[in-house]
Design an enzyme around this catalytic site. Structure first.
Site, short mmCIF file in Angstrom:
data_model
loop_
_atom_site.label_atom_id
_atom_site.label_comp_id
_atom_site.label_asym_id
_atom_site.label_seq_id
_atom_site.Cartn_x
_atom_site.Cartn_y
_atom_site.Cartn_z
N GLU A 66 1.56 -3.78 17.00
CA GLU A 66 0.48 -3.95 17.98
C GLU A 66 -0.62 -4.81 17.35
O GLU A 66 -0.68 -4.94 16.13
CB GLU A 66 -0.08 -2.58 18.38
CG GLU A 66 -0.60 -1.78 17.20
CD GLU A 66 -0.99 -0.36 17.56
OE1 GLU A 66 -0.43 0.21 18.50
OE2 GLU A 66 -1.88 0.17 16.85
N GLN A 91 0.85 -1.20 0.00
CA GLN A 91 0.00 0.00 0.00
C GLN A 91 0.88 1.25 0.00
O GLN A 91 0.39 2.36 -0.12
CB GLN A 91 -0.89 0.01 1.25
CG GLN A 91 -1.86 -1.15 1.32
CD GLN A 91 -2.48 -1.27 2.71
OE1 GLN A 91 -3.44 -0.58 3.04
NE2 GLN A 91 -1.95 -2.14 3.54
N ASN A 101 3.09 -7.07 13.25
CA ASN A 101 2.71 -5.68 13.52
C ASN A 101 3.19 -5.29 14.91
O ASN A 101 3.28 -6.13 15.80
CB ASN A 101 1.18 -5.49 13.42
CG ASN A 101 0.79 -4.04 13.23
OD1 ASN A 101 1.08 -3.19 14.08
ND2 ASN A 101 0.15 -3.74 12.11
N HIS A 113 -1.54 1.74 -4.12
CA HIS A 113 -1.95 3.14 -3.94
C HIS A 113 -1.09 4.12 -4.73
O HIS A 113 -1.04 5.30 -4.41
CB HIS A 113 -1.95 3.51 -2.45
CG HIS A 113 -3.01 2.77 -1.66
ND1 HIS A 113 -2.96 2.63 -0.30
CD2 HIS A 113 -4.15 2.16 -2.06
CE1 HIS A 113 -4.03 1.94 0.10
NE2 HIS A 113 -4.76 1.63 -0.94
N ASP A 135 6.07 4.69 -1.37
CA ASP A 135 7.52 4.86 -1.44
C ASP A 135 8.10 3.76 -2.34
O ASP A 135 7.39 2.86 -2.80
CB ASP A 135 8.15 4.87 -0.03
CG ASP A 135 8.02 3.54 0.71
OD1 ASP A 135 8.25 2.48 0.08
OD2 ASP A 135 7.67 3.54 1.90
N CYS A 180 -6.33 15.86 -17.91
CA CYS A 180 -6.30 14.90 -19.03
C CYS A 180 -5.72 13.54 -18.62
O CYS A 180 -5.77 12.60 -19.40
CB CYS A 180 -5.52 15.47 -20.21
SG CYS A 180 -3.73 15.51 -19.96
#
Ligand code: BJW
Ligand code: ZN
Length: 249
Positions: free
Chosen positions: A220, A105, A218, A123, A108, A134
């Site tokens: 958390e 996602q 992760n 993204h 960078d 255009c």
């Protein structure tokens, strides 16, 4: 930060060792240790604005200068950043499996700079611009000091970052190819995403419904922690390299 759970690490390493095909979904958390801010949580604000306030077509229509300022600030941080051990570990994991797709996602370029080959950006890319009238792509996006005027296309339309904002459609080819690939894998690894932004947030559920094994990494617990097979709490830049060393032994 609690100690990394050894049993969960063994389970995740076991799944990775067995996997012949792997789908990886990453979010802002994978780049956090490179110094690129995430969107939600304590470092998620820029000048008191949230991503929800800036990453929308409405925000750009109302104040394109403000939105461009945010993107130029982030471009500067990303240009100075280096891929971290988490990005590098994913390259090694890619090299160990027969089939691999990394759907990020992130806008960078840190996965590609680390050496990941099969990467799709859901993204968009912060280093591309396109015309808001255009649609033509324009490559002058890094030229932020050339003039104080807002960047324009040859058609006169305002250039905008070539990224996907809230309420906009994600690139349909990227989504189609990702779902197709996900359908045929043994394992899905979800790393450094809060799992609140759709349609990426649907991926863990789709994988589970199809009986694909799932691992989450992760800092958390998240909305998806309860549905994945193995959820490891810790920094991606520490967990992923440790998993890779377990694969070697
Ligand atoms: C670490 C760590 C470390 C930290 N190690 N971990 C269905 C239901 C409800 C809503 C919707 C829906 N369908 C569509 C919507 C609307 C909307 C949406 O999802 N809204 C929700 C917020 C509710 N989605 C859309 O509009 C999407 N379009 C779409 O679906 O089109 C069809 C449609 C159109 C119109 C109407 C309806 C449907 C487009 C979404 C575009 C998102 N764009 C952004 C900006 C991109 C450009 C840019 O970068 O500037 O994408 S917003 C922002 O969020 C960015 C991110 O890619 C995205 C996800 O964030 P991410 O990566 O998860 O980051 P964080 O910060 O949230 O989390 C970081 C995580 O890392 C945390 O969990 C930390 O704990 C962890 N972490 N350090 C490991 N070291
Ligand atoms: Zn144009």
């Amino acid at each position: 930060m609690p100690a990394i759970d050894g049993d969960l690490m063994d389970q995740a390493a076991g799944l990775l060792k067995k996997a012949r095909s792997l789908f990886v979904l990453t979010g802002a958390g994978i780049s956090a240790e490179s110094g690129v801010p995430t969107f939600r949580g304590t470092d998620g604000f820029w000048k008191n604005y949230s991503a929800e306030q800036l990453a929308t077509p409405d925000a750009f229509a109302k104040n394109p200068r403000l939105v461009w300022e945010w993107y130029h600030w982030r471009q500067g941080l990303i240009l100075k950043a280096e891929p971290n051990p988490g990005h590098h570990a994913l390259v090694e994991i890619e090299n160990r499996v027969e089939r691999f797709l990394l759907l990020t996602q992130n806008v960078d370029d840190l996965h590609s700079r680390a050496g990941s080959k099969n990467v799709l950006q859901l993204h968009g890319n912060i280093f591309r611009a396109r015309c808001s009238s255009c649609g033509k792509e324009d490559r002058r996006i890094g030229d932020k000091n050339a003039s104080n005027r807002l960047p324009k296309c040859s058609c006169g339309g305002l250039l905008r970052p070539d990224v996907v904002w809230f309420g906009e459609l994600i690139p349909s080819d990227v989504w189609r190819d990702s779902l197709k690939f996900l359908g045929g894998v043994d394992l899905a690894l979800i790393c450094g995403t809060s799992g609140v932004v759709w349609p990426a947030a649907a991926i863990p559920g789709i994988a589970c419904e199809r009986g694909i094994k799932t691992i989450e990494i992760n800092l958390e617990p998240t909305a998806i922690s309860s549905i994945v097979d193995v959820s490891i709490v810790g920094k991606a830049g520490e967990i992923l390299p440790q998993l890779v060393s377990r694969l070697r032994s």
